[in-house]
Design a protein around this motif. Structure first.
Motif, PDB file in Angstrom:
ATOM      1  N   PRO A 506       0.831  -1.211   0.000  1.00  0.00           N
ATOM      2  CA  PRO A 506       0.000   0.000   0.000  1.00  0.00           C
ATOM      3  C   PRO A 506       0.859   1.253   0.000  1.00  0.00           C
ATOM      4  N   ARG A 507       0.300   2.328  -0.534  1.00  0.00           N
ATOM      5  CA  ARG A 507       1.034   3.574  -0.691  1.00  0.00           C
ATOM      6  C   ARG A 507       1.536   4.093   0.660  1.00  0.00           C
ATOM      7  N   GLU A 508       2.763   4.601   0.641  1.00  0.00           N
ATOM      8  CA  GLU A 508       3.406   5.210   1.809  1.00  0.00           C
ATOM      9  C   GLU A 508       3.682   4.209   2.924  1.00  0.00           C
ATOM     10  N   SER A 509       3.697   2.904   2.631  1.00  0.00           N
ATOM     11  CA  SER A 509       3.994   1.907   3.663  1.00  0.00           C
ATOM     12  C   SER A 509       5.259   1.137   3.290  1.00  0.00           C
ATOM     13  N   ILE A 510       5.950   0.655   4.311  1.00  0.00           N
ATOM     14  CA  ILE A 510       7.210  -0.075   4.134  1.00  0.00           C
ATOM     15  C   ILE A 510       6.947  -1.548   4.457  1.00  0.00           C
ATOM     16  N   PRO A 511       7.229  -2.473   3.528  1.00  0.00           N
ATOM     17  CA  PRO A 511       7.010  -3.903   3.818  1.00  0.00           C
ATOM     18  C   PRO A 511       8.059  -4.434   4.793  1.00  0.00           C
ATOM     19  N   VAL A 512       7.613  -5.324   5.685  1.00  0.00           N
ATOM     20  CA  VAL A 512       8.492  -5.934   6.681  1.00  0.00           C
ATOM     21  C   VAL A 512       8.400  -7.452   6.538  1.00  0.00           C
ATOM     22  N   MET A 513       9.564  -8.099   6.503  1.00  0.00           N
ATOM     23  CA  MET A 513       9.610  -9.558   6.399  1.00  0.00           C
ATOM     24  C   MET A 513       9.637 -10.184   7.787  1.00  0.00           C
ATOM     25  N   PRO A 514       9.081 -11.400   7.926  1.00  0.00           N
ATOM     26  CA  PRO A 514       9.139 -12.087   9.214  1.00  0.00           C
ATOM     27  C   PRO A 514      10.554 -12.541   9.535  1.00  0.00           C
ATOM     28  N   SER A 515      10.818 -12.684  10.817  1.00  0.00           N
ATOM     29  CA  SER A 515      12.167 -13.023  11.275  1.00  0.00           C
ATOM     30  C   SER A 515      12.634 -14.377  10.732  1.00  0.00           C
ATOM     31  N   CYS A 516      11.730 -15.369  10.661  1.00  0.00           N
ATOM     32  CA  CYS A 516      12.119 -16.696  10.197  1.00  0.00           C
ATOM     33  C   CYS A 516      12.582 -16.663   8.742  1.00  0.00           C
ATOM     34  N   SER A 517      11.919 -15.885   7.901  1.00  0.00           N
ATOM     35  CA  SER A 517      12.291 -15.793   6.491  1.00  0.00           C
ATOM     36  C   SER A 517      13.602 -15.033   6.320  1.00  0.00           C
ATOM     37  N   VAL A 518      13.752 -13.966   7.099  1.00  0.00           N
ATOM     38  CA  VAL A 518      14.982 -13.177   7.003  1.00  0.00           C
ATOM     39  C   VAL A 518      16.201 -14.030   7.334  1.00  0.00           C
ATOM     40  N   TRP A 519      16.135 -14.772   8.441  1.00  0.00           N
ATOM     41  CA  TRP A 519      17.300 -15.549   8.862  1.00  0.00           C
ATOM     42  C   TRP A 519      17.508 -16.779   7.985  1.00  0.00           C
ATOM     43  N   ARG A 520      16.435 -17.278   7.399  1.00  0.00           N
ATOM     44  CA  ARG A 520      16.625 -18.401   6.466  1.00  0.00           C
ATOM     45  C   ARG A 520      17.374 -17.931   5.220  1.00  0.00           C
ATOM     46  N   ILE A 521      17.064 -16.718   4.728  1.00  0.00           N
ATOM     47  CA  ILE A 521      17.776 -16.166   3.575  1.00  0.00           C
ATOM     48  C   ILE A 521      19.223 -15.864   3.940  1.00  0.00           C
ATOM     49  N   ARG A 522      19.443 -15.324   5.141  1.00  0.00           N
ATOM     50  CA  ARG A 522      20.801 -15.005   5.561  1.00  0.00           C
ATOM     51  C   ARG A 522      21.648 -16.275   5.759  1.00  0.00           C
ATOM     52  N   GLU A 523      21.017 -17.376   6.150  1.00  0.00           N
ATOM     53  CA  GLU A 523      21.750 -18.632   6.272  1.00  0.00           C
ATOM     54  C   GLU A 523      22.154 -19.164   4.892  1.00  0.00           C
ATOM     55  N   GLU A 524      21.278 -18.914   3.891  1.00  0.00           N
ATOM     56  CA  GLU A 524      21.568 -19.384   2.544  1.00  0.00           C
ATOM     57  C   GLU A 524      22.616 -18.499   1.858  1.00  0.00           C
ATOM     58  N   TYR A 525      22.518 -17.191   2.119  1.00  0.00           N
ATOM     59  CA  TYR A 525      23.460 -16.238   1.522  1.00  0.00           C
ATOM     60  C   TYR A 525      24.033 -15.373   2.642  1.00  0.00           C
TER      61      TYR A 525
END
Length: 534
Positions: A506-525
């Motif tokens: 939505p306009r003027e909003s910042i998307p936030v990712m869940p912690s589990c997805s963030v750390w899973r991506i960081r573990e992969e890369y």
């Protein structure tokens, strides 16, 4: 916007949203037609196209009539026009004294019968009063006679001459109209139904028009108002300027049963008998007629017409307000209302206020929440809810998956729950964080983590897919091995997740990712230095 001299040469206009709808279009023109009809009727009815001026007036009156009465101790008296009014006086009281020093020569007050002589004289056996120079005997208090002595005054007539002027238009007129002749005035008498323009009035008819009885009112007196109203139209062939008469009683009838009822006044007749001046004092009860003139004249003015048209243009906003309200009601589906609201209203958030949007795997919509510095993002209540919208990034990723022939229904990867799961985590795969905006799980209720989905592996973590997306966006980018390539793949993985789960935020909003997805991506890369930015 900064204040610059060049801003004076800029023009700003409103943004419009055009809805292709026969029903709304017909409703709009119907409302606009009704408003136009209302404006035209009010303009003609109230003559809003005219410039107005208020009346300046003078009134004179001439009473005609003769009456014969018989008074005790006086005899028969003929009353004519000269005897109908006189000066008013107030009955006073004497001052009690003991010696001459208590009396001041020449002193007078409102309760005395006359002017003190300075002598203290005997009043009765026990009291003395200050001697006054006054008419003797003093007035005796008597109730007015019934029926009234001048009951025949009901047939008296009064000629009211009213001259008016409207200074702004230099227009003058009087209630004796030009077409009235001398012979007409000698025989006419005002009658609301047969002759409403005649300026000669019978007193009995005036009191009757005021819904009063002349014989009853004449006993103690009263006040009758004669109202003359001029409502003049000075426009060409529509010119019309005639007086309208109305009558009403001005004093309160109920108060006539208490103190100081009705209207009365005193006057005297003087004569000399054997060298001594004498007078006969009369206390008269009567009806007073007050003539009040009101008036307004109007004449066409192009300036007033433009002002009226300009002031009524705002009425057309009622159509917009009503149709906007109609769209916001249950007459339209939730999706249509949401789509119209997003097209019409553009929200701009304060810089100090951060608006975030989150998506849970067990919900089919996006939540918009305010950033909190005390409460975890998982527990913050949404300020609005929006449907998910796919964007081109997510669609290109899906095309890439299908082109490479990947099997989406593979066995899901095994992701073990983390031992130090925080309290706000409901999927068992999140890591603790000290920042409230990072305390977000992929679920709103306890269940399977989104990182265990085979699509997560295919769309978010697949290296060939991420490299293809990077090349799609930057065809000449260098994808050689190294920290820079890992960081690019990691950031591309973040975007793939947002495109997949949130789509266009939505306009003027910042998307936030869940912690589990963030750390899973960081573990992969992973980052070699262990520092990450989203």
């Amino acid at each position: 916007m900064p204040c610059k001299l060049l801003n004076l040469c800029e023009y700003e206009t409103h943004k419009l949203v055009r809805i292709q709808s026969v029903r709304l279009g017909s409703l709009k023109w119907t409302f606009n037609g009704v408003i136009l009809m209302f404006i035209c009727i009010m303009m003609l009815w109230n003559k809003e196209y005219q410039e107005h001026d208020y009346v300046v007036s003078s009134v004179t009156a001439k009473v005609k009539g003769v009456a014969l009465t018989s008074l005790p101790d006086v005899g028969d008296i003929v009353w004519d026009v000269v005897d109908y009014s006189g000066p008013s006086q107030v009955p006073p009281y004497g001052k009690v004294c003991r010696t001459d020093e208590d009396c001041v020569k020449g002193f007078w007050d409102q309760h005395s019968h006359g002017v003190q002589t300075g002598a203290c004289v005997k009043f009765d056996v026990t009291r003395k009063t200050c001697e006054v120079s006054a008419w003797c005997p003093i007035e005796s208090k008597k109730k007015p006679p019934k029926p009234a002595l001048l009951a025949s005054a009901e047939n008296f007539t009064v000629l009211i001459k009213n001259n008016i002027r409207f200074p702004n238009f230099n227009f003058m007129r009087r209630n004796i109209l030009p077409e009235m002749t001398e012979s007409y005035l000698k025989r006419c008498q005002f009658n609301r139904h047969t002759d409403s323009s005649c300026p000669i009035f019978r007193l009995g008819d005036i009191v009757k028009e005021a819904k009063e009885n002349f014989l009853e009112m004449a006993v103690e007196g009263g006040v009758i108002g004669i109202q003359i109203k001029w409502d003049c139209n000075l426009d060409g062939f529509l010119r019309n300027c005639l007086p309208k008469y109305s009558f009403r009683r001005l004093d309160e009838k109920e108060s006539n049963r208490t103190l100081y009822p009705g209207l009365n006044f005193r006057f005297a007749r003087y004569q000399t008998e054997k060298g001594v001046e004498e007078r006969t004092l009369f206390k008269a009860f009567g009806i007073r007629f007050d003539v009040m003139v009101f008036g307004k004249a109007g004449k066409f003015s192009i300036i007033q017409l433009i002002i009226f048209i300009g002031s009524t243009l705002s009425y057309y906003t009622l159509t917009t307000v009503f149709i906007d309200w109609l769209i916001g009601t249950s007459c339209y589906s939730k999706e249509a209302r949401q789509n119209y609201s997003e097209k019409k209203v553009e929200s701009v958030q304060d810089r100090k206020q951060c608006i975030l949007c989150v998506s849970f795997v067990d919900e089919n919509h996006i939540r918009v929440v305010k950033k909190s510095h005390k409460k975890s993002l998982q527990q913050v209540k949404p300020i609005s809810v929006h449907p998910c919208k796919d964007d081109t990034g997510h669609l290109s990723a899906m095309v890439g998956v299908l082109q490479k022939g990947n099997n989406i229904i593979d066995k899901p990867p095994q992701v073990l729950p983390r031992p130090n799961r925080p309290a706000w985590c409901l999927c068992g795969c999140c890591l603790p964080s000290t920042h409230p905006q990072e305390q977000l799980c992929c679920r709103q209720s306890i269940g399977r983590c989104i990182t265990t989905s085979s699509l997560f592996e295919q769309l978010v973590l697949s290296r060939p897919l991420l490299e293809a997306v990077l090349l799609y966006r930057e065809p000449l980018s260098d994808l050689t091995e190294g920290e820079q390539r890992i960081a690019a793949l990691r950031n591309c993985s973040y975007r793939q997740y947002i495109n997949w789960r949130i789509g266009a935020p939505p306009r003027e909003s910042i998307p936030v990712m869940p912690s589990c997805s963030v750390w899973r991506i960081r573990e992969e890369y992973p980052s070699q230095e262990g520092e990450y930015t989203v």
